[in-house]
Write a protein that holds these residues in place. Structure first.
Motif, PDB file in Angstrom:
ATOM      1  N   ASN A 229       0.927  -1.247  -0.049  1.00  0.00           N
ATOM      2  CA  ASN A 229      -0.010   0.063   0.019  1.00  0.00           C
ATOM      3  C   ASN A 229       0.854   1.438   0.117  1.00  0.00           C
ATOM      4  O   ASN A 229       0.275   2.256   0.146  1.00  0.00           O
ATOM      5  CB  ASN A 229      -0.842   0.015   1.233  1.00  0.00           C
ATOM      6  CG  ASN A 229      -0.250   0.207   2.460  1.00  0.00           C
ATOM      7  OD1 ASN A 229       0.814  -0.390   2.638  1.00  0.00           O
ATOM      8  ND2 ASN A 229      -0.897   0.918   3.436  1.00  0.00           N
ATOM      9  N   LYS A 230       2.212   1.170  -0.311  1.00  0.00           N
ATOM     10  CA  LYS A 230       2.980   2.192  -0.232  1.00  0.00           C
ATOM     11  C   LYS A 230       3.485   2.844  -1.386  1.00  0.00           C
ATOM     12  O   LYS A 230       3.949   1.867  -2.359  1.00  0.00           O
ATOM     13  CB  LYS A 230       4.158   1.883   0.881  1.00  0.00           C
ATOM     14  CG  LYS A 230       3.775   1.509   2.105  1.00  0.00           C
ATOM     15  CD  LYS A 230       5.027   1.269   3.046  1.00  0.00           C
ATOM     16  CE  LYS A 230       4.594   0.458   4.534  1.00  0.00           C
ATOM     17  NZ  LYS A 230       5.558   0.100   5.326  1.00  0.00           N
TER      18      LYS A 230
ATOM     19  N   CYS B 127       1.878   6.351   2.412  1.00  0.00           N
ATOM     20  CA  CYS B 127       1.353   5.319   3.343  1.00  0.00           C
ATOM     21  C   CYS B 127      -0.067   5.270   3.319  1.00  0.00           C
ATOM     22  O   CYS B 127      -0.830   4.584   4.226  1.00  0.00           O
ATOM     23  CB  CYS B 127       1.799   4.835   4.467  1.00  0.00           C
ATOM     24  SG  CYS B 127       3.841   4.887   4.266  1.00  0.00           S
ATOM     25  N   LYS B 128      -0.881   6.150   2.529  1.00  0.00           N
ATOM     26  CA  LYS B 128      -2.248   6.420   2.847  1.00  0.00           C
ATOM     27  C   LYS B 128      -3.211   5.555   2.128  1.00  0.00           C
ATOM     28  O   LYS B 128      -4.390   5.498   2.285  1.00  0.00           O
ATOM     29  CB  LYS B 128      -2.526   7.911   2.762  1.00  0.00           C
ATOM     30  CG  LYS B 128      -1.805   8.732   3.465  1.00  0.00           C
ATOM     31  CD  LYS B 128      -2.388   8.391   5.150  1.00  0.00           C
ATOM     32  CE  LYS B 128      -1.463   9.273   6.040  1.00  0.00           C
ATOM     33  NZ  LYS B 128      -1.515   9.094   7.634  1.00  0.00           N
ATOM     34  N   HIS B 129      -2.730   4.744   1.181  1.00  0.00           N
ATOM     35  CA  HIS B 129      -3.889   3.632   0.525  1.00  0.00           C
ATOM     36  C   HIS B 129      -4.061   2.598   1.727  1.00  0.00           C
ATOM     37  O   HIS B 129      -3.101   2.323   2.472  1.00  0.00           O
ATOM     38  CB  HIS B 129      -3.033   3.227  -0.554  1.00  0.00           C
ATOM     39  CG  HIS B 129      -2.998   3.978  -1.920  1.00  0.00           C
ATOM     40  ND1 HIS B 129      -4.296   4.079  -2.626  1.00  0.00           N
ATOM     41  CD2 HIS B 129      -2.372   4.816  -2.456  1.00  0.00           C
ATOM     42  CE1 HIS B 129      -4.198   4.988  -3.441  1.00  0.00           C
ATOM     43  NE2 HIS B 129      -2.807   5.409  -3.621  1.00  0.00           N
ATOM     44  N   LYS B 130      -5.217   2.172   1.617  1.00  0.00           N
ATOM     45  CA  LYS B 130      -5.718   1.154   2.485  1.00  0.00           C
ATOM     46  C   LYS B 130      -5.538  -0.255   1.717  1.00  0.00           C
ATOM     47  O   LYS B 130      -5.933  -1.291   2.473  1.00  0.00           O
ATOM     48  CB  LYS B 130      -7.243   1.348   2.773  1.00  0.00           C
ATOM     49  CG  LYS B 130      -7.476   2.533   3.560  1.00  0.00           C
ATOM     50  CD  LYS B 130      -8.791   2.958   3.893  1.00  0.00           C
ATOM     51  CE  LYS B 130      -9.177   4.068   4.690  1.00  0.00           C
ATOM     52  NZ  LYS B 130      -8.064   5.120   4.974  1.00  0.00           N
ATOM     53  N   ALA B 131      -5.167  -0.417   0.497  1.00  0.00           N
ATOM     54  CA  ALA B 131      -4.863  -1.609   0.079  1.00  0.00           C
ATOM     55  C   ALA B 131      -3.845  -1.451  -1.004  1.00  0.00           C
ATOM     56  O   ALA B 131      -3.214  -0.318  -1.252  1.00  0.00           O
ATOM     57  CB  ALA B 131      -6.124  -2.163  -0.698  1.00  0.00           C
TER      58      ALA B 131
ATOM     59  N   ASP C  49      -7.913  -0.040  -3.148  1.00  0.00           N
ATOM     60  CA  ASP C  49      -8.721   0.428  -2.231  1.00  0.00           C
ATOM     61  C   ASP C  49      -9.884   1.642  -2.952  1.00  0.00           C
ATOM     62  O   ASP C  49     -10.464   2.240  -2.250  1.00  0.00           O
ATOM     63  CB  ASP C  49      -8.031   1.272  -1.204  1.00  0.00           C
ATOM     64  CG  ASP C  49      -7.130   2.277  -1.689  1.00  0.00           C
ATOM     65  OD1 ASP C  49      -7.047   2.566  -3.022  1.00  0.00           O
ATOM     66  OD2 ASP C  49      -6.657   3.134  -1.006  1.00  0.00           O
TER      67      ASP C  49
ATOM     68  N   ARG D 114      -9.280   4.102  -4.639  1.00  0.00           N
ATOM     69  CA  ARG D 114      -8.819   5.405  -4.591  1.00  0.00           C
ATOM     70  C   ARG D 114      -7.724   5.899  -5.422  1.00  0.00           C
ATOM     71  O   ARG D 114      -6.841   5.034  -5.694  1.00  0.00           O
ATOM     72  CB  ARG D 114      -8.626   5.793  -3.245  1.00  0.00           C
ATOM     73  CG  ARG D 114      -9.855   5.531  -2.202  1.00  0.00           C
ATOM     74  CD  ARG D 114      -9.437   6.291  -0.966  1.00  0.00           C
ATOM     75  NE  ARG D 114      -8.378   6.082  -0.172  1.00  0.00           N
ATOM     76  CZ  ARG D 114      -8.076   7.035   0.695  1.00  0.00           C
ATOM     77  NH1 ARG D 114      -8.747   7.757   1.293  1.00  0.00           N
ATOM     78  NH2 ARG D 114      -6.930   6.369   1.345  1.00  0.00           N
TER      79      ARG D 114
ATOM     80  N   GLU E 299      -0.402  13.520   3.941  1.00  0.00           N
ATOM     81  CA  GLU E 299      -1.672  13.296   3.540  1.00  0.00           C
ATOM     82  C   GLU E 299      -1.826  13.928   2.098  1.00  0.00           C
ATOM     83  O   GLU E 299      -1.060  14.816   1.916  1.00  0.00           O
ATOM     84  CB  GLU E 299      -2.905  14.403   4.165  1.00  0.00           C
ATOM     85  CG  GLU E 299      -3.050  13.875   5.685  1.00  0.00           C
ATOM     86  CD  GLU E 299      -3.814  12.347   5.933  1.00  0.00           C
ATOM     87  OE1 GLU E 299      -4.394  12.220   5.030  1.00  0.00           O
ATOM     88  OE2 GLU E 299      -3.796  12.001   6.891  1.00  0.00           O
TER      89      GLU E 299
ATOM     90  N   TRP F 272      -8.227  13.370  -3.281  1.00  0.00           N
ATOM     91  CA  TRP F 272      -8.294  11.895  -3.566  1.00  0.00           C
ATOM     92  C   TRP F 272      -9.769  11.712  -4.047  1.00  0.00           C
ATOM     93  O   TRP F 272     -10.794  12.857  -4.167  1.00  0.00           O
ATOM     94  CB  TRP F 272      -8.307  11.215  -2.270  1.00  0.00           C
ATOM     95  CG  TRP F 272      -9.003  11.477  -1.113  1.00  0.00           C
ATOM     96  CD1 TRP F 272      -9.206  12.231  -0.153  1.00  0.00           C
ATOM     97  CD2 TRP F 272     -10.330  10.612  -0.959  1.00  0.00           C
ATOM     98  NE1 TRP F 272     -10.085  12.023   0.647  1.00  0.00           N
ATOM     99  CE2 TRP F 272     -10.942  11.107   0.076  1.00  0.00           C
ATOM    100  CE3 TRP F 272     -11.280   9.506  -1.803  1.00  0.00           C
ATOM    101  CZ2 TRP F 272     -12.171  10.511   0.672  1.00  0.00           C
ATOM    102  CZ3 TRP F 272     -12.081   8.933  -1.484  1.00  0.00           C
ATOM    103  CH2 TRP F 272     -12.830   9.557   0.034  1.00  0.00           C
TER     104      TRP F 272
END
Length: 346
Positions: free
Chosen positions: A242-243, A260-264, A285, A287, A309, A313
């Protein structure tokens, strides 16, 4: 419903991102923007079907009506799903109108008003009619004769497309090479199943420089994009990660930022082509995240980017598989999700 969001750091006011959708007849993966003066909002999209028979289609976006137009004569059959697409990387309309595709081979296709025809097929294995799969390629805009391909056979090949010959072929990695990107004249980088980012200079073909290795052992790096506007910066993504790792080639081995803000899992990345300080990442995710790459953040004592952040998005209803920032218009991004091509006006 697809939900766009904007959270600009300089303002608390939310502004709507324009989203324009084209529904293809099949799942979409590969996509590309044209850069020709009269065709800057023309795109090519490639199908992702688990069959030998796939398709590539040209789609035109009309900015005045915000509609898409297509022509059935400008759809062509493609063996296997194309792993990448690129138009001839020149704005000059006197150059040939060509789209390149990769898959089992690198191919060039000539675009006419009423048809598309195969112009050239490049086979690096002269002893056989078969070729190791081409995972990706990059067409050099500073020398339009040169196309660099990456392959599962551990090699990177530089083609002279005018002469239709191999200019250079290098054993680049210990395992499959998954992506490749030019960084400047004679210089390119690649990523591999061996988990490394390697930089090559064609003036010294016997050597390469490892500028990053995935800290997760035996984990491939799948995506790579060199920032064409500011060639200090390279971004890469690992398998099932996710990075997004941002590197400065002047300071190898240690990332400048890890976003690192992606959730998948992240599936693709694309730098803004004109200003060069923004990068868009898309993932499972559903997004698309747009990041502002600010050097002062890089240099802060604890600024590894982990808490950074995105400035904007966009949320979709399904996984987003690919992304390409328009090489001509800074405020347009194309993403692929299921059978949809979506243009985001940011």
């Amino acid at each position: 419903m697809d939900v766009p969001h904007r959270s600009m750091q300089s303002s608390s006011e939310n502004k709507r991102v324009g989203v324009y959708t084209y529904m293809a007849q099949w799942p979409v993966y590969a996509l590309a923007w044209s850069v020709r003066h009269e065709k800057t909002r023309r795109l090519a999209i490639g199908s992702f079907l688990e069959d030998y028979s796939n398709k590539v289609e040209l789609v035109q976006f009309n900015l005045d009506t915000c509609d898409f137009s297509t022509d059935n004569r400008l759809i062509f059959d493609h063996p296997y799903a194309p792993t990448n697409l690129m138009f001839f990387p020149s704005e000059d309309d006197s150059n040939p109108d060509i789209v390149a595709t990769s898959g089992d081979f690198l191919r060039l296709w000539q675009i006419y008003d009423d048809r598309i025809e195969l112009k050239s097929l490049f086979n690096g294995n002269k002893s056989s009619e078969f070729n190791s799969a081409i995972t990706s390629f990059d067409w050099a805009d500073f020398d339009v004769r040169r196309v660099a391909t990456s392959s599962v056979d551990t090699t990177c090949t530089i083609w002279d497309i005018e002469k239709e010959t191999v200019d250079s072929q290098l054993v680049a990695h210990d395992k499959e090479v998954y992506d490749i990107s030019w960084g400047g004249f004679n210089v390119f980088a690649s990523v591999s199943g061996d988990g490394s980012v390697r930089v090559f200079d064609l003036r010294d073909k016997e050597r390469s420089t490892i500028i990053y290795e995935n800290p997760i052992q035996d984990c491939p790096l799948l995506r790579l994009e060199w920032n064409k506007f500011d060639p200090r910066f390279v971004a890469t993504v690992g398998m099932d990660s996710n990075k997004v790792v941002v590197l400065d080639i002047r300071f190898p081995t240690t990332p400048l930022m890890v976003l690192c803000k992606h959730k998948a899992s992240v599936n693709a990345i694309s730098w803004a082509s004109v200003a060069g300080r923004q990068i868009c990442s898309v993932g499972d995710d559903s997004r698309a995240l747009i990041w502002e790459v600010v050097e002062s953040v890089f240099r802060s004592e604890n600024g590894d980017g982990g808490d950074m952040e995105p400035v904007m998005w966009y949320g979709s209803m399904a996984e987003i598989n690919n992304v390409h920032w328009s090489p001509v218009h800074l405020d347009w991004i194309a993403v692929a999700s299921l059978n949809k091509l979506q243009l985001l006006k940011v």
